[in-house]
Design a protein around this motif. Structure first.
Motif: not given
Ligand code: NDP
Length: 231
Positions: A11-12, A14, A34, A48-49, A75, A140, A144, A173, A175
């Motif tokens: 939903n947001r 990556i 969520r 919610d995963v 993701n 974390y 990972k 990244v 975000t």
């Molecule tokens: P954001 O915080 O922007 O988004 C996280 C996403 O994960 C949201 O959609 C969130 O949903 C969802 N989420 C978190 N917990 C749960 C849960 N329990 N159940 C369902 N959905 C969940 O993070 P990014 O887009 O930056 O990160 C995406 C992935 O990339 C992650 O795994 C992160 O660890 C990884 N990553 C990111 C990096 C970065 O620099 N940004 C670098 C390396 C890896 P909701 O909107 O409902 O909260």
């Protein structure tokens, strides 16, 4: 027929970029969210995963709408940063539960239908810090790094079923997750000298999901501008 794709946390950030990239490539894409509303133009399933029941219900809905999931992108992820000396047990286990056990829950639910289909792609979003470590992110980084062993085990278990399992390891990244970090200090260590756009991660995921990546499994693909050089 369009492939059925599920992106968790789509939903947001990556995840959304991945969902849009695959939808633009012609896939039938579903995303988990969520709260609030699902992103426009994508089929959203509330999930919610950390909940097995949510994961089960989400897959049921996706299967009813688009058919069995052929491409799973795990993701969804969170951070709860603090130094080990200050880290409560639940701060550790919450991050493992969302990032690692969450990937287990969705992969476990996806695998039997993929075996029946006799094809499948599982792509897990890890992080450069999984292999390099990061002060303040022991929880974390452990989650990972765990994804790598998890993915490689699945790659061995299901390769003969024409199911590939790969890890994408982003660096830094742009975000919500990184909005509060010290950008200047981090970028100083990145050979390419900048943050990644979410779309730069999404395009690699699209490649791994495509026929062009048919002989890649058990791989960890860094998409980090050189930040994790050698990992
Ligand atoms: P954001 O915080 O922007 O988004 C996280 C996403 O994960 C949201 O959609 C969130 O949903 C969802 N989420 C978190 N917990 C749960 C849960 N329990 N159940 C369902 N959905 C969940 O993070 P990014 O887009 O930056 O990160 C995406 C992935 O990339 C992650 O795994 C992160 O660890 C990884 N990553 C990111 C990096 C970065 O620099 N940004 C670098 C390396 C890896 P909701 O909107 O409902 O909260």
């Amino acid at each position: 027929m369009a492939r059925s794709v599920l992106v968790t946390g789509g939903n947001r950030g990556i995840g959304l970029a991945i969902a849009r990239e695959l939808a633009a490539a012609g896939d039938a894409v579903a995303v988990t969210y969520r709260s609030g509303e699902p992103p426009e133009g994508l089929f959203g399933v509330r999930c919610d995963v950390t909940s097995t029941a949510d994961v089960e219900a989400a897959f049921d809905k996706v299967e009813a709408e688009h058919g069995p999931v052929e491409v799973l992108v795990s993701n969804a992820g969170i951070t709860k940063d603090t130094l080990l000396a200050m880290m409560k047990e639940e701060t550790f286990t919450d991050v493992i539960d969302a990032n690692l056990t969450g990937a287990y829950r969705v992969a476990k639910r996806a695998i039997r239908p993929m075996m029946r289909l006799k094809r499948g792609r599982i792509i897990l979003i890890s992080s450069v810090v999984g292999l390099s470590g990061q002060a303040g992110q022991a929880n974390y980084a452990a989650s990972k790094a765990g994804l790598v062993g998890f993915a490689r085990s699945l790659a061995r278990e299901y390769g003969s079923r024409n199911i590939t399992v790969n890890v994408v390891s982003p660096g830094f990244v742009a975000t919500d997750m990184t909005a509060d970090l010290d950008h200047e200090a981090i970028v100083a260590n990145i050979p390419l000298g900048r943050q990644a756009a979410p779309e730069e991660i999404a395009r690699v995921v699209r490649f791994l999901s495509s026929d062009d990546a048919s002989y890649i499994t058990g791989a960890v693909i860094p998409v980090d501008g050189g930040l994790g050089m050698g990992h």
